[in-house]
Design a protein around this motif. Sequence first.
Motif, PDB file in Angstrom:
ATOM      1  N   ASP A   9      26.294   4.017  11.039  1.00 58.83           N
ATOM      2  CA  ASP A   9      27.611   4.134  10.398  1.00 58.83           C
ATOM      3  C   ASP A   9      27.426   3.881   8.911  1.00 58.83           C
ATOM      4  OD1 ASP A   9      30.395   3.610   9.520  1.00 58.83           O
ATOM      5  OD2 ASP A   9      30.810   3.616  11.672  1.00 58.83           O
ATOM      6  N   SER A  11      29.594   2.726   6.911  1.00 58.65           N
ATOM      7  CA  SER A  11      30.437   1.612   6.475  1.00 58.65           C
ATOM      8  C   SER A  11      29.836   0.280   6.897  1.00 58.65           C
ATOM      9  CB  SER A  11      31.836   1.756   7.072  1.00 58.65           C
ATOM     10  OG  SER A  11      32.553   0.540   6.966  1.00 58.65           O
ATOM     11  N   ALA A  14      32.251  -1.388   9.325  1.00 59.84           N
ATOM     12  CA  ALA A  14      32.182  -0.839  10.681  1.00 59.84           C
ATOM     13  C   ALA A  14      30.941  -1.328  11.409  1.00 59.84           C
ATOM     14  CB  ALA A  14      32.198   0.687  10.629  1.00 59.84           C
ATOM     15  N   ARG A  15      29.811  -1.400  10.707  1.00 57.02           N
ATOM     16  CA  ARG A  15      28.590  -1.892  11.338  1.00 57.02           C
ATOM     17  C   ARG A  15      28.760  -3.340  11.796  1.00 57.02           C
ATOM     18  NH1 ARG A  15      26.288   0.968   6.922  1.00 57.02           N
ATOM     19  NH2 ARG A  15      25.814  -0.952   5.777  1.00 57.02           N
ATOM     20  N   ASP A  54      28.692   7.001  14.401  1.00 54.97           N
ATOM     21  CA  ASP A  54      29.908   7.413  13.694  1.00 54.97           C
ATOM     22  C   ASP A  54      29.853   8.923  13.472  1.00 54.97           C
ATOM     23  OD1 ASP A  54      32.319   7.199  12.284  1.00 54.97           O
ATOM     24  OD2 ASP A  54      31.286   6.872  10.380  1.00 54.97           O
ATOM     25  N   SER A  82      34.226   6.389  16.558  1.00 52.21           N
ATOM     26  CA  SER A  82      34.750   7.104  15.391  1.00 52.21           C
ATOM     27  C   SER A  82      36.244   6.925  15.238  1.00 52.21           C
ATOM     28  CB  SER A  82      34.422   8.599  15.515  1.00 52.21           C
ATOM     29  OG  SER A  82      34.990   9.346  14.464  1.00 52.21           O
ATOM     30  N   LYS A 104      37.696   3.837  16.913  1.00 55.71           N
ATOM     31  CA  LYS A 104      37.605   2.713  15.982  1.00 55.71           C
ATOM     32  C   LYS A 104      38.982   2.108  15.740  1.00 55.71           C
ATOM     33  CE  LYS A 104      33.743   3.848  12.874  1.00 55.71           C
ATOM     34  NZ  LYS A 104      33.434   4.134  11.464  1.00 55.71           N
ATOM     35  N   SER A 145      34.145  -0.902  -0.084  1.00 47.96           N
ATOM     36  CA  SER A 145      33.569  -0.543   1.213  1.00 47.96           C
ATOM     37  C   SER A 145      34.523  -0.863   2.355  1.00 47.96           C
ATOM     38  CB  SER A 145      32.231  -1.263   1.427  1.00 47.96           C
ATOM     39  OG  SER A 145      32.402  -2.668   1.511  1.00 47.96           O
ATOM     40  N   GLN A 148      37.369   1.685   2.242  1.00 51.83           N
ATOM     41  CA  GLN A 148      36.899   2.989   2.695  1.00 51.83           C
ATOM     42  C   GLN A 148      36.932   3.092   4.216  1.00 51.83           C
ATOM     43  OE1 GLN A 148      32.603   4.126   2.496  1.00 51.83           O
ATOM     44  NE2 GLN A 148      33.335   5.798   1.206  1.00 51.83           N
ATOM     45  N   GLU A 149      36.555   2.002   4.906  1.00 56.52           N
ATOM     46  CA  GLU A 149      36.515   2.053   6.364  1.00 56.52           C
ATOM     47  C   GLU A 149      37.914   2.069   6.965  1.00 56.52           C
ATOM     48  OE1 GLU A 149      35.378   2.176  10.334  1.00 56.52           O
ATOM     49  OE2 GLU A 149      34.437   2.819   8.456  1.00 56.52           O
ATOM     50  N   ASN A 152      39.234   5.399   6.510  1.00 60.90           N
ATOM     51  CA  ASN A 152      38.586   6.344   7.416  1.00 60.90           C
ATOM     52  C   ASN A 152      39.281   6.362   8.775  1.00 60.90           C
ATOM     53  OD1 ASN A 152      36.269   8.054   8.334  1.00 60.90           O
ATOM     54  ND2 ASN A 152      35.862   6.263   9.612  1.00 60.90           N
TER      55      ASN A 152
END
Length: 336
Positions: A9, A11, A14-15, A54, A82, A104, A145, A148-149, A152
Motif C-alpha cells: 500500500d 499509504s 493504511a499499512r 491496495d 481497497s 478499507k 500522508s 491522502q489515505e 482515498n
Amino acid sequence: MSVNILICDDSSLARKQLARALPKDWDANVTYAQHGQEALDIINSSSVDIMFLDLNMPVLDGYQTLQGLQGKANAPVVVVVSGDVQPLAIKRVSDLGALDFLKKPVSSDILLDTLSDLSIFKDRTSDGNNGLNLGDLKEKLTLTSGLQEVANVSMGRAASVLADMLNVFIKLPVPQVNVLEVSELQMALSYGGKEQGQCSAVTQGFVGAGISIETLLIFSDSSFPDMAKLLGMSETIDHTMELELLMDISSVLVGPFMAALSQQLNIEFSRSHPAVLGQHIKVQDLVGVKKSSLKQTLAVEIVYEVENYKISCDLLLLFTEDSLEPLERLLSYLID
C-alpha cells in the motif's frame, strides 16, 4: 512454521492500520511495499505466502500487480484491501486471481473472520514461537500522508455511488495533497491540456470540530454530451439542463465523499447549500475567484474519469490554515 505476509500500500497510514488489525497470536512475519513494483521485486527475491494488496498506487497499481503475478509458480495468496468498492473493481480483481476483497479501513474482527473463512489463519503461536512480528513500523504519520489515505477511502465511496448511477467504471487516481498558496491552485489542477478549455464549477462549505473545508467540483464542459448520453437525455442540452447535470454530479460525488470523511474522522460537519461558482469559464478565471477569500490552503485534488467516455471532473478540497492543527490531531487518532 511462520507465515510470511506482505502488505502492499502506498499509504503509511493504511499499512499501519492493516498491520495492527492482524491477529496478534499469529505466527507470522510482516514486510511492506509502497507500490506494486516493489511488491513484485520482494516476491521474486523471497518467500511470500500472503499479500494484502491496495488498488490505487503509483508505479504499479493493484490491477497491474495482479497481472504481474499471472503464471508465477511462487505467487502468494492475494487479498485486496481497497477503498475502491465499485462492483466492477471487485469483479476485476477476482478475475485476476485475488482470493477476497476487503473494504478499507478493515477492522480486526472482519479481518480475522475473513482469514478464518479462507483457512489462511491457522498457525497460532505455540511454545517456541514469538507470535506476530510486524517488522519496521516506525514511519511517522504526516498530515499529508494521513489525509491522502482518508481521502482515498472517501474517493472510493463516492465513485461507487457515481458508478452505480451511470452503470460505468470510474477510473480513480492517487489523491494529491499539497499545502500551497491559492495563487498556485491553477498549477496544481491536473487537467493536463484541458486548462485551455472551458469548465463549470459548484462550491460548497463544510465546518466541524475546528475544521473548515470548501469543496470545489470542476466539471469539464466537454463532458456534458457524454454525461447526458449516459443519463438517457436525448433532447438538446440547454443552459438549464447543464445546470441540473452539474448539481446532480456535485451531489453524487461530494455528498458520499464528505460522509465517508466525516465517518473516518469521527466528526459531524454542518454544511452550506451548494452554489454554482461559474459556468463556461476558464480554469484560471475560476481559481481567480478564490484568491480574495483565501491566502494559503491545504488542498486535496482528485480527478474522476469515466472509463470509455469523455467525462472528467476535478474534486478539490480546500482547508483553511486554521484547520491544519485540529485535522492533524484527528488523523493521529486513527493509528492509536
